[in-house]
Design a protein around this motif. Sequence first.
Motif, PDB file in Angstrom:
ATOM      1  N   GLU A  42       6.927 -23.310   3.224  1.00 18.69           N
ATOM      2  CA  GLU A  42       5.598 -22.683   3.326  1.00 18.69           C
ATOM      3  C   GLU A  42       5.126 -22.163   1.959  1.00 18.69           C
ATOM      4  O   GLU A  42       3.945 -22.257   1.630  1.00 18.69           O
ATOM      5  CB  GLU A  42       5.625 -21.567   4.376  1.00 18.69           C
ATOM      6  N   LEU A  43       6.051 -21.634   1.166  1.00 16.51           N
ATOM      7  CA  LEU A  43       5.688 -21.190  -0.185  1.00 16.51           C
ATOM      8  C   LEU A  43       5.277 -22.387  -1.043  1.00 16.51           C
ATOM      9  O   LEU A  43       4.281 -22.339  -1.778  1.00 16.51           O
ATOM     10  CB  LEU A  43       6.865 -20.453  -0.848  1.00 16.51           C
ATOM     11  N   MET A  44       6.048 -23.468  -0.950  1.00  9.39           N
ATOM     12  CA  MET A  44       5.740 -24.670  -1.736  1.00  9.39           C
ATOM     13  C   MET A  44       4.386 -25.249  -1.316  1.00  9.39           C
ATOM     14  O   MET A  44       3.587 -25.660  -2.163  1.00  9.39           O
ATOM     15  CB  MET A  44       6.848 -25.708  -1.575  1.00  9.39           C
ATOM     16  N   ASP A  45       4.127 -25.269  -0.013  1.00  7.23           N
ATOM     17  CA  ASP A  45       2.845 -25.794   0.488  1.00  7.23           C
ATOM     18  C   ASP A  45       1.673 -24.985  -0.074  1.00  7.23           C
ATOM     19  O   ASP A  45       0.643 -25.548  -0.446  1.00  7.23           O
ATOM     20  CB  ASP A  45       2.794 -25.748   2.025  1.00  7.23           C
ATOM     21  N   TYR A  46       1.848 -23.673  -0.155  1.00  9.31           N
ATOM     22  CA  TYR A  46       0.784 -22.810  -0.675  1.00  9.31           C
ATOM     23  C   TYR A  46       0.404 -23.222  -2.093  1.00  9.31           C
ATOM     24  O   TYR A  46      -0.783 -23.219  -2.465  1.00  9.31           O
ATOM     25  CB  TYR A  46       1.240 -21.347  -0.647  1.00  9.31           C
ATOM     26  N   PHE A  47       1.397 -23.589  -2.894  1.00  4.90           N
ATOM     27  CA  PHE A  47       1.137 -23.978  -4.293  1.00  4.90           C
ATOM     28  C   PHE A  47       0.973 -25.498  -4.458  1.00  4.90           C
ATOM     29  O   PHE A  47       0.935 -26.001  -5.579  1.00  4.90           O
ATOM     30  CB  PHE A  47       2.280 -23.487  -5.190  1.00  4.90           C
ATOM     31  N   ASN A  48       0.908 -26.205  -3.342  1.00  2.00           N
ATOM     32  CA  ASN A  48       0.786 -27.680  -3.366  1.00  2.00           C
ATOM     33  C   ASN A  48       1.912 -28.347  -4.148  1.00  2.00           C
ATOM     34  O   ASN A  48       1.679 -29.261  -4.945  1.00  2.00           O
ATOM     35  CB  ASN A  48      -0.575 -28.108  -3.950  1.00  2.00           C
TER      36      ASN A  48
END
Length: 293
Positions: A113-119
């Motif tokens: 979810e953290l990685m998705d936030y930063f694409n």
Amino acid sequence: MFLVKGSIYKSNGKTLITQHYDNYLKSFDFEIEQIYVDTSYGKTHILVAGPPEGKPIFIFQGGNCINPMTLSWFLPLVDKYRVYAPDTIGHPGYSDESRISAKDHSFAQWIKELMDYFNIESSAFVGPSYGAGIILRLATFMPDKIDCSVLVSPAGIRLGSKTRMIKDILLPLILFNSTSSQKHLNKITDTMSDNSMKEIDKKVIGDVFKYIRLEQEMPKLTTKEELLHYQSPTLIIAGKKDIFFPENRLNKVAREIIPNLIAFKTYDMGHFPSEEHLVKINNDIVDFLNTYY
């Protein structure tokens, strides 16, 4: 000492610990963004630094520690890479205080979810101690997220002698909490760092011991079966004098369970590296990243 219901902090602990956190940040000579990300496990505070065009690296903090303290071990990486350092949820810092299980898929989902936030589709990962145990949970459940990883004094592989931990850490900790005597704190920090801990870190750790309901669950010990699909290049750095995860207990197991273990480096250090060891460790990490990332 009173405890706010559901809080990891005792009495005015949050104020004290976040002061340490902010003072540590002020000691860094580069710009740091502080970003909050909502995840299904709670709000996560992340330190972001380094050139925006740099390849991403996620760095996870040690357990029962503050993020800037263990981030300070890897500062040379900020020159070239875009560094993302989250405050682990349920540990001291600015993230939410609800604890996440380090025995199932929860940490992997949190990281995704953290990685998705930063694409960010995939990244390099660096983790000391508990932070390495978190990376091993990601390697188990979402191995394709990891381009390569560096595990320093890692949790999640094998534990040191429980008898020794009780004698040299737990008993002095009980004495320190009941007396606040510097002598007992020194005993713990000297054991953890092979007599090399900085005064600023001793103070932080003393206050963590006094004002935090410590996380006592270690990350799950990883099995060979769990890592069958994890093929990313991995570097392990371990200390001979590490009371928690000593090199002589990690070496054989790490080679058995990690499919693409590029190197296992050993230093004559405790769980907390000295300044001299950090220079060598960062050279090792930079060389490894230059080759495999």
